[in-house]
Design an enzyme around this catalytic site. Structure first.
Site, PDB file in Angstrom:
ATOM      1  N   ASN A 148       1.666  10.417   7.277  1.00 19.47           N
ATOM      2  CA  ASN A 148       2.818  10.401   7.357  1.00 19.47           C
ATOM      3  C   ASN A 148       4.340  11.167   8.646  1.00 19.47           C
ATOM      4  O   ASN A 148       5.106  10.832   8.259  1.00 19.47           O
ATOM      5  CB  ASN A 148       3.384  11.692   6.303  1.00 19.47           C
ATOM      6  CG  ASN A 148       2.597  11.233   4.714  1.00 19.47           C
ATOM      7  OD1 ASN A 148       2.526  10.508   4.653  1.00 19.47           O
ATOM      8  ND2 ASN A 148       2.713  11.771   3.675  1.00 19.47           N
TER       9      ASN A 148
ATOM     10  N   GLU B  13       1.131  -1.248  -0.088  1.00 25.32           N
ATOM     11  CA  GLU B  13      -0.147  -0.284   0.188  1.00 25.32           C
ATOM     12  C   GLU B  13       0.830   0.772  -0.377  1.00 25.32           C
ATOM     13  O   GLU B  13       0.468   1.788  -0.474  1.00 25.32           O
ATOM     14  CB  GLU B  13      -0.623  -0.351   1.217  1.00 25.32           C
ATOM     15  CG  GLU B  13      -2.004   1.178   1.328  1.00 25.32           C
ATOM     16  CD  GLU B  13      -2.564   1.555   2.168  1.00 25.32           C
ATOM     17  OE1 GLU B  13      -2.561   0.118   2.877  1.00 25.32           O
ATOM     18  OE2 GLU B  13      -3.315   2.017   2.701  1.00 25.32           O
TER      19      GLU B  13
END
Lengths: 401, 389
Positions: A383, A250
């Site tokens: 992130n 992913e």
């Protein structure tokens, strides 16, 4: 900008893919398509995109590197080329992104022979759309904190719980699902299933509306839903390990079974065209030094990403095997975000015009892409989590937990 | 470079290039550990910055480098050099940067690239000398510090069989270590390229006072310096300078990638050891995340570096674009990790005794050479967007 060195077979395949795409680009869609697969809302959009994926699959552009016994092409190093050509051809995107990028590779690594034969072909052809049941209201980036339970009952498991941010859930036939099968261990208490969704008893899919005003993702409720033990992927208690495989794919750390098409192409050229077509303070935006610098910064990042991919294949130029692959999710999602933000800035006053306004530059692409990009910088582990992973696994800094 | 192996090699980086790079790393690890570097450049008599012209290098070490054949890396085999691809050279220069080697290696390699592009008998003679260990530097920048091959440093006029050079060549790298200086001058409508010996009559070399401790820099005054036909490399050298330019950018970029990687690894090591608030500071995301961001930037620069070197080796039309992208990325990555390397070392990072300042200054110097990030992007925009207006 430059080409990687290809073997004669790969070169031949590249020419074939280019030719095929030139001759088989699909007719215009019956209704406007969204930017990516995760905003597909209507049955019309779905049918159109599903037919296109099927056609690409039949032509050998999807699943090219998968074993033939699971419906693949049985080649080596072809998919990368197909993905590149799909992107270059500016054709519609492939709809079954969870099936291609996450379910198929995970099943290939962890599945039984029967599971591989049953599930992989539908992932590749796009005939069976997949969604992902990893996130929960209380377990986002802290993925091991799963609460959805699976309790054995004869040859079945009984699933109860609540999954959320489920892209494509409203069209999905199957879900890759993580459940908690033991409360005694955080990581070793998880088990991974291939779970039926569409029309399945005890499963309710409820659409959620995104920041962009678009649908396409959902929450999914499980109330005593039965899942056969034959659909359990790998061992009981091994769900965390299996999920890590899924996340590796992913997050882009390995080649997917198929991708490309859609809007991911020539982002710099897009910005340059926007700047040429836009007046700012009475002057052409393409003449503004600050704007020019911003576009060139994006161009350098785009080229850097391409060259990172190339360097990752030269072992002697990579001092840590995961250093480049693990950066992929971070850099690509922030690239899309920064790029869209520069587009919004360049568009100036007209950046306020959204999708339905006829005067909106690029049909309102820039503000939409900018808002939409947070889906990528948050999904699959924010992130910030990616930076922790890189800092800990690659740089060897002390762990956060 | 001809493909020797049938197997495809990305960037043309294969076993030979890896071996050369690994050899360079091992050699410099042994010969120039950071303690030795510090003794060489930073443990100077007081006051530290007084001796601008001091040649801060280890001449014994340089002799070994010459014996290894590094001066001849960019010299063709016909002239007695190694004829290594630029991809291979980039690997060596990265190691040179990683060890902050004080030496005239990069100016010598730079001069070699220009001479190779210029060609001709004079260039060949000098390249032969370089392959045998002579050192060189480029005197191609004028007082205004233009980062442009079209703006030569000096004025030239013909006088019978000789050419007379006048003016100032500025920002000449490691000029005190160079045996021969390759100077560019305007001669009518052309650019002439001359080889000037370091001791030539009428040439004065004044040391610049610079912050970087690992090199020297000088301003060259040409007061009627006379060169004969045996020193005129080319009377129409503009094409050669333009053609060599991407290679010059690649050499500085490789050095920057090396210094940046050292700064990253050293700062990571410190963040793993240093304890504050009962934890190693690398535990804190305010420390961890910028180090990751630096790694991402450095990797981008490295990948663009090898791409650029490879495009140059292939004689690609994209060479200049690729090289400018690489230099821009490397300058910015260098600036970022330099900043973080000092900041994250805290109080000690602000002192002379902490080695990070040596690399900070070498990087700061490199960030500017042949144009900083903004300059590269300005030139890129002219190519990719078009001229303004």
């Amino acid at each position: 900008m430059s080409k990687a060195v290809l073997t004669p077979e790969q070169q031949e395949f590249q020419e074939y893919a280019r030719r095929w795409l030139a001759e088989n680009a699909p007719p215009p869609p019956p209704e406007r398509l969204p930017i990516t697969a995760i905003e597909v809302m209507t049955v019309g959009q779905r049918d159109y995109l599903q037919a296109w994926q099927r056609k690409c699959y039949d032509a050998g552009l999807v699943g090219a590197d998968y074993p033939t016994e699971y419906g693949g092409g049985g080649h080596e190093g072809f998919q990368r080329i197909a993905n590149m050509e799909l992107g270059r051809a500016k054709v519609p995107f492939l709809i079954n992104i969870v099936g291609l990028n996450m379910a198929a590779p995970t099943i290939l690594v962890h599945g039984t022979e029967a599971q591989k034969e049953k599930f992989i072909p539908g992932c590749l052809s796009g005939d069976e759309i997949w969604c992902q049941g990893f996130s929960e209201p209380g377990a986002g980036s802290d993925m091991a904190n799963q609460q959805t339970s699976a309790v054995p009952d004869g040859d079945d498991w009984i699933v109860n719980g609540h999954k959320v941010w489920t892209s494509l859930g409203h069209f999905a036939k199957w879900m890759i699902l993580i459940t908690r099968t033991s409360k005694d261990h955080k990581y070793d208490g998880l088990t991974y299933f291939l779970c039926p969704i569409e029309g399945h008893d005890g499963v309710t899919v409820r659409p959620l509306v995104k920041i962009t005003g678009e649908a396409g993702f959902n929450e999914v409720f499980f109330e005593d839903a039965r899942v056969p033990d034959a659909y359990r992927l790998d061992d009981v208690g091994k769900g965390w390990t299996v999920a890590m495989t899924t996340l590796t794919y992913e997050r882009g750390a390995a080649e997917s079974a198929g991708s490309g098409g859609g809007e991911s192409v020539h982002p710099t050229q897009r910005l340059i065209e926007l700047a040429r077509d836009t007046w700012r303070d009475g002057e052409c935006a393409a003449d503004d030094p600050v704007t020019r610098d911003a576009i060139m910064q994006r161009a350098i990042v785009a080229e850097g990403m391409r060259q990172n991919g190339r360097r990752a294949r030269v072992e002697a130029l990579c001092d840590h095997p995961m250093r480049l692959p693990l950066q992929q999710k971070l850099t690509s999602s922030e690239f899309v975000q920064d790029n869209a933000r520069v587009g919004v800035d360049i568009a100036g006053a007209k950046s306020t015009l959204y999708k339905l306004d006829e005067r909106a530059p690029s049909k309102g692409y820039w503000p939409l892409a900018y808002m939409n990009s947070y889906g990528h910088t948050i999904a699959a582990g924010t992130n910030e989590i990616q930076r922790n992973i890189l800092g800990e696994r690659v740089l060897g800094l002390p762990k956060s937990k | 470079m001809a493909e020797k192996n049938a197997a495809p090699k990305d960037f043309g980086f294969g076993e030979d290039e890896a071996m050369l790079r690994d050899l360079a790393r091992k050699f410099l690890d042994e010969q120039l550990p950071v303690e030795t570097l510090r003794r060489l450049v930073a443990e100077a008599p007081e006051p530290i910055y007084d001796e601008g012209e001091r040649a801060r290098w280890d001449e014994a070490l340089w002799k070994e480098i010459v014996e290894l054949g590094w001066t001849g890396l960019a010299v063709g085999e016909e002239e007695g050099g190694a004829g290594i691809s630029l991809v291979g050279i980039a690997g060596v220069v990265e190691e040179v940067g990683r060890h902050a080697l004080p030496s005239p290696l990069i100016p010598t390699l730079s001069a070699s690239l220009v001479l190779r592009e210029a060609g001709g008998p004079v260039a060949r003679t000098i390249l032969e000398r370089i392959a045998q260990g002579a050192t060189a530097s480029l005197a191609i920048t004028g007082e205004r510090g233009s980062w442009d091959p079209d703006a030569p440093a000096l004025e030239a006029r013909e006088d019978g069989d000789t050419i007379v050079l006048d003016g100032m060549a500025c920002f000449v790298q490691d000029a005190f270590k160079a045996d021969v200086l390759i100077a560019s001058a305007r001669l009518g409508g052309d650019v002439v390229l001359c080889a000037v010996e370091a001791g030539a009559a009428g040439l004065t070399i004044d040391a610049d006072h610079i912050h970087d401790l690992t090199r020297d820099q000088a301003t060259l005054r040409f007061d009627g310096v006379r060169v004969g036909g045996d020193a005129v490399v080319s009377r129409e050298a503009l094409g050669a300078l333009r053609k060599a330019w991407p290679g010059l950018l690649v050499l500085v970029t490789a050095d920057l990638c090396g210094t940046s990687e050292w700064q990253l690894q050293t700062t990571v090591e410190y963040a793993r050891q240093r304890t504050q608030f009962d934890r190693q500071i690398g535990f804190f995301q305010a420390v961890k995340h910028p180090l990751v961001d630096a790694m991402v930037e450095i990797d981008r620069a490295k990948s663009l570096l090898y791409h650029a070197a490879c495009e140059i080796d292939r004689g690609s039309e994209e060479a200049e674009t690729a090289a400018r992208m690489a230099k821009s990325a490397a300058s910015d990555a260098g600036a970022f990790i330099s900043d973080r390397s000092v900041q994250l070392h805290g109080g000690i990072g602000f002192t002379w005794e902490c080695d990070v300042h040596i690399y900070f200054k070498r990087s700061l110097h490199n960030q500017v050479l042949f144009g900083d990030g903004v300059h590269q992007r300005k030139k890129l925009a002219e190519t990719l967007i078009g001229p303004i207006g």
